[in-house]
Structure formats: structure tokens, C-alpha cells
Design a protein around this motif. Sequence first.
Motif, PDB file in Angstrom:
ATOM      1  N   GLY A   1       0.805  -1.262  -0.103  1.00 41.19           N
ATOM      2  CA  GLY A   1       0.024   0.000  -0.001  1.00 41.19           C
ATOM      3  C   GLY A   1       0.869   1.108  -0.255  1.00 41.19           C
ATOM      4  O   GLY A   1       2.029   1.225  -0.430  1.00 41.19           O
ATOM      5  N   SER A   2       0.423   2.316   0.664  1.00 42.60           N
ATOM      6  CA  SER A   2       1.373   3.663   0.715  1.00 42.60           C
ATOM      7  C   SER A   2       1.286   3.955   2.162  1.00 42.60           C
ATOM      8  O   SER A   2       0.447   3.649   2.980  1.00 42.60           O
ATOM      9  CB  SER A   2       0.439   4.501  -0.195  1.00 42.60           C
ATOM     10  OG  SER A   2       0.796   4.576  -1.562  1.00 42.60           O
ATOM     11  N   PHE A   3       2.422   4.890   2.601  1.00 43.90           N
ATOM     12  CA  PHE A   3       2.809   4.910   3.829  1.00 43.90           C
ATOM     13  C   PHE A   3       2.908   3.840   4.809  1.00 43.90           C
ATOM     14  O   PHE A   3       2.387   3.724   5.896  1.00 43.90           O
ATOM     15  CB  PHE A   3       1.651   6.052   4.304  1.00 43.90           C
ATOM     16  CG  PHE A   3       1.579   7.301   3.745  1.00 43.90           C
ATOM     17  CD1 PHE A   3       2.504   8.222   3.771  1.00 43.90           C
ATOM     18  CD2 PHE A   3       0.980   7.661   2.682  1.00 43.90           C
ATOM     19  CE1 PHE A   3       2.524   9.647   3.430  1.00 43.90           C
ATOM     20  CE2 PHE A   3       0.856   8.985   1.995  1.00 43.90           C
ATOM     21  CZ  PHE A   3       1.708   9.745   2.355  1.00 43.90           C
ATOM     22  N   VAL A   4       3.486   2.843   4.165  1.00 42.37           N
ATOM     23  CA  VAL A   4       3.947   1.574   4.831  1.00 42.37           C
ATOM     24  C   VAL A   4       5.243   1.910   5.592  1.00 42.37           C
ATOM     25  O   VAL A   4       6.160   2.471   5.059  1.00 42.37           O
ATOM     26  CB  VAL A   4       4.136   0.561   3.931  1.00 42.37           C
ATOM     27  CG1 VAL A   4       4.381  -1.076   4.544  1.00 42.37           C
ATOM     28  CG2 VAL A   4       2.780   0.210   3.190  1.00 42.37           C
ATOM     29  N   ASP A   5       5.245   1.524   6.949  1.00 40.79           N
ATOM     30  CA  ASP A   5       6.528   2.003   7.818  1.00 40.79           C
ATOM     31  C   ASP A   5       7.490   0.803   7.990  1.00 40.79           C
ATOM     32  O   ASP A   5       6.950  -0.432   8.200  1.00 40.79           O
ATOM     33  CB  ASP A   5       6.031   2.554   8.960  1.00 40.79           C
ATOM     34  CG  ASP A   5       4.983   3.388   8.951  1.00 40.79           C
ATOM     35  OD1 ASP A   5       5.311   4.492   8.673  1.00 40.79           O
ATOM     36  OD2 ASP A   5       3.634   3.234   9.487  1.00 40.79           O
ATOM     37  N   HIS A   6       8.729   1.103   7.678  1.00 42.36           N
ATOM     38  CA  HIS A   6       9.785   0.058   7.697  1.00 42.36           C
ATOM     39  C   HIS A   6      11.019   0.544   8.739  1.00 42.36           C
ATOM     40  O   HIS A   6      11.299   1.705   8.402  1.00 42.36           O
ATOM     41  CB  HIS A   6      10.339  -0.102   6.419  1.00 42.36           C
ATOM     42  CG  HIS A   6       9.423  -1.018   5.505  1.00 42.36           C
ATOM     43  ND1 HIS A   6       8.995  -2.231   5.488  1.00 42.36           N
ATOM     44  CD2 HIS A   6       8.948  -0.420   4.156  1.00 42.36           C
ATOM     45  CE1 HIS A   6       8.077  -2.286   4.321  1.00 42.36           C
ATOM     46  NE2 HIS A   6       7.923  -1.171   3.721  1.00 42.36           N
ATOM     47  N   PHE A   7      11.515  -0.284   9.299  1.00 39.94           N
ATOM     48  CA  PHE A   7      12.669  -0.033  10.222  1.00 39.94           C
ATOM     49  C   PHE A   7      13.647  -0.856   9.632  1.00 39.94           C
ATOM     50  O   PHE A   7      13.569  -2.425   9.955  1.00 39.94           O
ATOM     51  CB  PHE A   7      12.441  -0.117  11.708  1.00 39.94           C
ATOM     52  CG  PHE A   7      11.444   1.182  12.192  1.00 39.94           C
ATOM     53  CD1 PHE A   7      12.109   2.315  12.624  1.00 39.94           C
ATOM     54  CD2 PHE A   7      10.218   0.924  12.279  1.00 39.94           C
ATOM     55  CE1 PHE A   7      11.089   3.301  13.048  1.00 39.94           C
ATOM     56  CE2 PHE A   7       9.237   1.910  12.590  1.00 39.94           C
ATOM     57  CZ  PHE A   7       9.686   3.231  13.014  1.00 39.94           C
ATOM     58  N   CYS A   8      14.828  -0.289   8.947  1.00 38.83           N
ATOM     59  CA  CYS A   8      15.526  -1.560   8.268  1.00 38.83           C
ATOM     60  C   CYS A   8      17.170  -0.827   8.598  1.00 38.83           C
ATOM     61  O   CYS A   8      17.531   0.038   9.100  1.00 38.83           O
ATOM     62  CB  CYS A   8      15.575  -0.942   6.820  1.00 38.83           C
ATOM     63  SG  CYS A   8      13.909  -1.289   6.420  1.00 38.83           S
ATOM     64  N   PRO A   9      18.177  -1.777   8.201  1.00 41.05           N
ATOM     65  CA  PRO A   9      19.556  -1.642   8.392  1.00 41.05           C
ATOM     66  C   PRO A   9      20.005  -0.589   7.644  1.00 41.05           C
ATOM     67  O   PRO A   9      19.547  -0.217   6.583  1.00 41.05           O
ATOM     68  CB  PRO A   9      20.060  -2.822   7.991  1.00 41.05           C
ATOM     69  CG  PRO A   9      19.192  -4.189   8.085  1.00 41.05           C
ATOM     70  CD  PRO A   9      17.983  -3.335   7.732  1.00 41.05           C
ATOM     71  N   PRO A  10      21.102   0.097   7.793  1.00 38.23           N
ATOM     72  CA  PRO A  10      21.618   1.404   7.195  1.00 38.23           C
ATOM     73  C   PRO A  10      22.238   0.721   5.827  1.00 38.23           C
ATOM     74  O   PRO A  10      22.203   1.794   4.774  1.00 38.23           O
ATOM     75  CB  PRO A  10      22.471   2.007   8.040  1.00 38.23           C
ATOM     76  CG  PRO A  10      23.190   0.743   8.865  1.00 38.23           C
ATOM     77  CD  PRO A  10      21.851  -0.010   9.126  1.00 38.23           C
ATOM     78  N   ASP A  11      22.627  -0.237   5.496  1.00 42.61           N
ATOM     79  CA  ASP A  11      22.954  -0.797   4.173  1.00 42.61           C
ATOM     80  C   ASP A  11      21.891  -1.394   3.217  1.00 42.61           C
ATOM     81  O   ASP A  11      22.405  -2.115   2.436  1.00 42.61           O
ATOM     82  CB  ASP A  11      24.124  -1.815   4.485  1.00 42.61           C
ATOM     83  CG  ASP A  11      23.588  -3.110   5.231  1.00 42.61           C
ATOM     84  OD1 ASP A  11      22.360  -3.254   5.862  1.00 42.61           O
ATOM     85  OD2 ASP A  11      24.619  -4.023   5.453  1.00 42.61           O
ATOM     86  N   ILE A  12      20.698  -1.323   3.525  1.00 45.65           N
ATOM     87  CA  ILE A  12      19.823  -1.763   2.534  1.00 45.65           C
ATOM     88  C   ILE A  12      19.872  -1.176   1.239  1.00 45.65           C
ATOM     89  O   ILE A  12      20.121  -0.055   1.148  1.00 45.65           O
ATOM     90  CB  ILE A  12      18.465  -1.195   3.413  1.00 45.65           C
ATOM     91  CG1 ILE A  12      17.049  -2.155   2.508  1.00 45.65           C
ATOM     92  CG2 ILE A  12      18.064   0.038   3.401  1.00 45.65           C
ATOM     93  CD1 ILE A  12      15.911  -2.146   3.052  1.00 45.65           C
ATOM     94  N   ASP A  13      19.685  -2.083   0.133  1.00 51.56           N
ATOM     95  CA  ASP A  13      19.823  -1.369  -1.144  1.00 51.56           C
ATOM     96  C   ASP A  13      18.611  -1.677  -2.010  1.00 51.56           C
ATOM     97  O   ASP A  13      17.611  -2.424  -1.401  1.00 51.56           O
ATOM     98  CB  ASP A  13      21.055  -2.197  -2.037  1.00 51.56           C
ATOM     99  CG  ASP A  13      21.035  -3.647  -1.973  1.00 51.56           C
ATOM    100  OD1 ASP A  13      19.847  -4.371  -1.818  1.00 51.56           O
ATOM    101  OD2 ASP A  13      22.064  -4.579  -1.894  1.00 51.56           O
ATOM    102  N   LEU A  14      18.467  -1.234  -3.123  1.00 49.06           N
ATOM    103  CA  LEU A  14      17.160  -1.243  -3.934  1.00 49.06           C
ATOM    104  C   LEU A  14      17.046  -2.715  -4.271  1.00 49.06           C
ATOM    105  O   LEU A  14      15.598  -3.172  -4.327  1.00 49.06           O
ATOM    106  CB  LEU A  14      17.551  -0.589  -5.437  1.00 49.06           C
ATOM    107  CG  LEU A  14      16.288  -0.426  -6.235  1.00 49.06           C
ATOM    108  CD1 LEU A  14      15.167   0.293  -5.636  1.00 49.06           C
ATOM    109  CD2 LEU A  14      16.755   0.211  -7.650  1.00 49.06           C
ATOM    110  N   GLU A  15      17.881  -3.741  -4.651  1.00 48.75           N
ATOM    111  CA  GLU A  15      17.358  -4.970  -5.059  1.00 48.75           C
ATOM    112  C   GLU A  15      16.765  -5.682  -3.646  1.00 48.75           C
ATOM    113  O   GLU A  15      15.804  -6.352  -4.025  1.00 48.75           O
ATOM    114  CB  GLU A  15      18.692  -5.905  -5.318  1.00 48.75           C
ATOM    115  CG  GLU A  15      18.468  -7.102  -5.863  1.00 48.75           C
ATOM    116  CD  GLU A  15      17.702  -6.952  -7.388  1.00 48.75           C
ATOM    117  OE1 GLU A  15      16.960  -8.050  -7.375  1.00 48.75           O
ATOM    118  OE2 GLU A  15      17.832  -5.988  -7.942  1.00 48.75           O
ATOM    119  N   GLN A  16      17.140  -5.355  -2.488  1.00 51.80           N
ATOM    120  CA  GLN A  16      16.658  -5.983  -1.653  1.00 51.80           C
ATOM    121  C   GLN A  16      15.210  -5.407  -1.232  1.00 51.80           C
ATOM    122  O   GLN A  16      14.566  -6.511  -0.817  1.00 51.80           O
ATOM    123  CB  GLN A  16      17.353  -5.483  -0.212  1.00 51.80           C
ATOM    124  CG  GLN A  16      18.759  -6.590  -0.035  1.00 51.80           C
ATOM    125  CD  GLN A  16      19.476  -5.868   1.163  1.00 51.80           C
ATOM    126  OE1 GLN A  16      19.631  -4.809   1.583  1.00 51.80           O
ATOM    127  NE2 GLN A  16      20.433  -6.577   1.819  1.00 51.80           N
TER     128      GLN A  16
END
Length: 221
Positions: free
Chosen positions: A33-48
Motif C-alpha cells: 500500500g502507501s505510507f507503509v512503515d519500515h525500520f531497516c539496516p543502514p546498508d539496505i539496497d534497492l534490490e533488497q
Amino acid sequence: DGSADGIRTIHHAPPVLSPEAEGALHFDSYRRGSFVDHFCPPDIDLEQLKRCSYHEYGDFARSPFWIEEEGENWVVLKREGDVDGSPVRLEKNYRLEIDALDVSITIDHATRPGVWYLCELNLHFANPGDVLVRADGEMLREREGVLHGLSTLSLADPYTNETMQIALNRETTAFIHPVMSVSQSEQGIELTQQGIMIAFAFLYEPGMQIDVAIRWNKGAQ
């Protein structure tokens, strides 16, 4: 086919994956959907991000919010969740006007250092492959990419002859890629573009506030 087996359709044909579809085939771990909230590692990349193969520190992307307050054209949503073992409260204030949407996101409580907060939008268009994307006024030549130090983004849709303008109150790193689905036709199993994903990433800090202003204007230049 005039045999006793009857008329054969695409549902009788053995599935044949194109190389492009086979490489992109995966299952989303949440509803896009939209305005979905994620908390991720700082090295996340586009392919992931495309393949949902990154580590999710929080439990917000797949969990509902509750309505704290609401009015005729506004609503305040809240949720108390968990980010890597730490309690986090997230509040979102939506206000809808004619041709405008303003969203304010506030995140309280501390969590582990170095975590990125990502706000993900999935935007759907009649012909998403024709949409022109500009970042801070510069045309995005590729269909996907990672943009740093961004504060404004626009998407011009020739089909509706309208432009969506997105402005943020702080600089961000934006991940952009087409949202693809897999479908079966007479030619086999193919990829179809459904929309465009944009994820705005921010280095998380306690008490941070993110304001997103979306405006729709006539013209798609």
C-alpha cells in the motif's frame, strides 16, 4: 482443437517462465500500500527492497493502526509497536483537501543506533511505464534508482494529464523502482508493471517528525 478434450485455453498450457519473469519472481511479505512503515539496516539496497529480502527490525509494516481522532477531512492514526526489542510509538496525521494530501509522521522513543526509517509509497497509474519522474526538477532517465539528498519529487502522468508533486520537510534518500506482477497469457508467464514504488529513507532519531505534502496539478510536462 476438435478432440474430446474440448477447447484448450491458457489455463491448460504448461507454464513457461520468461528469463525476465523467472529472475523477478518472488512473494511480497506485506501488502504494498502507501505510507507503509519500515525500520531497516543502514546498508539496505534497492534490490533488497524489490525482493523483500532485507531484515525488518520493526513490526509496523504488517500491523494495523488505530484511529485516535478523526474529523470531516482528517484522521490521526497511532500504533505502539516494537523495533528491535524497543517500544516505539508512531503517529500519523492525514489531512485531505481538494487536490492535496498532507501527512505528518511522528516517531517517539529511542531504538538501536543506525536504524533507517523508510516510508514506502506504491502509486498506481493506467500506464505506469509512461509516467515521467523528476527529482528536485531533474528528469530520472532510468526506470529505477537511488537518489540522495532529495526534498521534492514529481510524477507526470500523460494519461490523466496531471502531475503529482511530493515535497518533504527534510532531505531524504529515495528508492524508486517499478512494481511488477507475474501473469499468464497465451505467450506464457510474463511480467506486467502495476505501478511505481517510492521509499523515502531517513536515519532514525527519537522524536523525529516527517511532513509529506502531496499536490495534484493539471498538466503532465
